[in-house]
Scaffold this motif. Structure first.
Motif, PDB file in Angstrom:
ATOM      1  N   ASP A  13       4.463 -22.441  49.341  1.00  0.00           N
ATOM      2  CA  ASP A  13       3.751 -23.132  48.263  1.00  0.00           C
ATOM      3  C   ASP A  13       3.387 -22.124  47.179  1.00  0.00           C
ATOM      4  O   ASP A  13       2.461 -21.335  47.358  1.00  0.00           O
ATOM      5  CB  ASP A  13       2.499 -23.814  48.823  1.00  0.00           C
ATOM      6  CG  ASP A  13       1.925 -24.824  47.844  1.00  0.00           C
ATOM      7  OD1 ASP A  13       2.484 -24.980  46.744  1.00  0.00           O
ATOM      8  OD2 ASP A  13       0.909 -25.462  48.191  1.00  0.00           O
ATOM      9  N   GLU A  14       4.106 -22.166  46.093  1.00  0.00           N
ATOM     10  CA  GLU A  14       3.888 -21.263  44.958  1.00  0.00           C
ATOM     11  C   GLU A  14       3.695 -19.813  45.405  1.00  0.00           C
ATOM     12  O   GLU A  14       2.666 -19.191  45.107  1.00  0.00           O
ATOM     13  CB  GLU A  14       2.689 -21.746  44.118  1.00  0.00           C
ATOM     14  CG  GLU A  14       2.861 -23.206  43.717  1.00  0.00           C
ATOM     15  CD  GLU A  14       2.215 -23.559  42.391  1.00  0.00           C
ATOM     16  OE1 GLU A  14       1.959 -22.642  41.593  1.00  0.00           O
ATOM     17  OE2 GLU A  14       1.982 -24.754  42.159  1.00  0.00           O
ATOM     18  N   SER A  39       1.692 -29.793  46.931  1.00  0.00           N
ATOM     19  CA  SER A  39       1.039 -29.145  48.085  1.00  0.00           C
ATOM     20  C   SER A  39       0.767 -30.162  49.189  1.00  0.00           C
ATOM     21  O   SER A  39       0.961 -29.862  50.379  1.00  0.00           O
ATOM     22  CB  SER A  39      -0.270 -28.484  47.654  1.00  0.00           C
ATOM     23  OG  SER A  39      -0.015 -27.425  46.762  1.00  0.00           O
TER      24      SER A  39
END
Ligand code: ADP
Ligand code: MG
Length: 233
Positions: free
Chosen positions: A172-173, A50
């Motif tokens: 991000d995810e 991240s």
């Protein structure tokens, strides 16, 4: 720009967090995403994924090393310039969608387009509806963002990230909080975007997801330990 050009390139990115104690989170990351490439990033929780994505997306400017976006060196560029570049060239999807809950789905998707100011409100609205249709959530356009399901919110967030036709979509995810059915839908959407030539960089902990991408970059303890393919930095 030809297919062989990187849309984003990181050279020797180093990142320290000073609080609560000095910690080096990124230890010299080199990375490139080529035009049209669908790249994934994997690695253990806490390895710096991240943190890296915040730097690549120009939201975090407190790093050393060099960042190039679309061939332009953007390290050290003034805040306003970065803000404009980000709005024009980068679409970002967070693990949590960050939609404005009291605004409609449609308005949320339109906002970055209105901010850019190139198109009339009507044109931005048409484009937003097209993206919502691609994401299969156009029937929710007039609902408030907090009135749609988690899977739908994530698809709305993707539509919002695409409104300015970004050079690269960073996520991000994006399926981190979705059940398997919704994860499959989102993966299908990314594959469809990739097939149309969209460049994508997606952090994921889902191996099946990563296997569906062109290349998986593996991080460990603040470093890239596998570029997934030969990469000449
Ligand atoms: N704002 C912050 N201040 C201090 N340490 C942080 C901060 N954000 C992240 N970290 C630390 O940096 C490391 C990497 O975090 P992160 O990039 O979120 O990892 P990942 O996304 O790979 O799980 C972790 O050890 C985390 O605790
Ligand atoms: Mg993370």
């Amino acid at each position: 720009m030809s297919n062989g050009d990187p849309v984003i390139e990181a050279r020797g990115i180093v990142k320290w967090f000073r609080d609560p104690v000095d910690t080096q989170v990124l230890k010299g990351v080199d990375l490139k995403v080529m035009r049209g490439e669908f790249a994934s990033v994997m690695g253990k929780s806490g390895c710096g994924k991240s943190t890296l994505l915040y730097i690549l997306s120009t939201m975090d400017t407190d790093y050393s090393g060099e960042l190039l976006l679309d061939g332009e060196r953007i390290t050290g560029a003034p805040h306003e310039h970065l803000s404009r570049l980000r709005n024009e060239k980068i679409g970002f999807v967070f693990q949590f969608h960050y939609l404005i809950p009291e605004f409609t789905v449609l308005r949320n998707v339109m906002l970055p387009g209105l901010k850019r100011g190139l198109l009339t409100e009507r044109e931005v609205e048409e484009r937003a509806m097209t993206h919502l249709r691609t994401m299969g959530v156009d029937h929710q356009a007039q609902k408030r963002a907090n009135q749609v399901s988690g899977g739908e919110k994530q698809r709305v967030a993707i539509a919002r990230a695409l409104i300015n036709e970004p050079l690269i979509l960073m996520c991000d995810e994006p399926t981190g909080n979705l059940d398997s059915r919704n994860s499959d839908i989102v993966l299908g959407i990314f594959k469809g975007l990739s097939a149309k030539g969209q460049s994508l960089l997606v952090v994921t902990h889902d191996e099946d997801f990563a296997l569906n991408t062109d290349r998986t970059i593996v991080m460990d303890d603040g470093r890239v330990v596998d570029h997934g393919k030969e990469m000449s930095v």
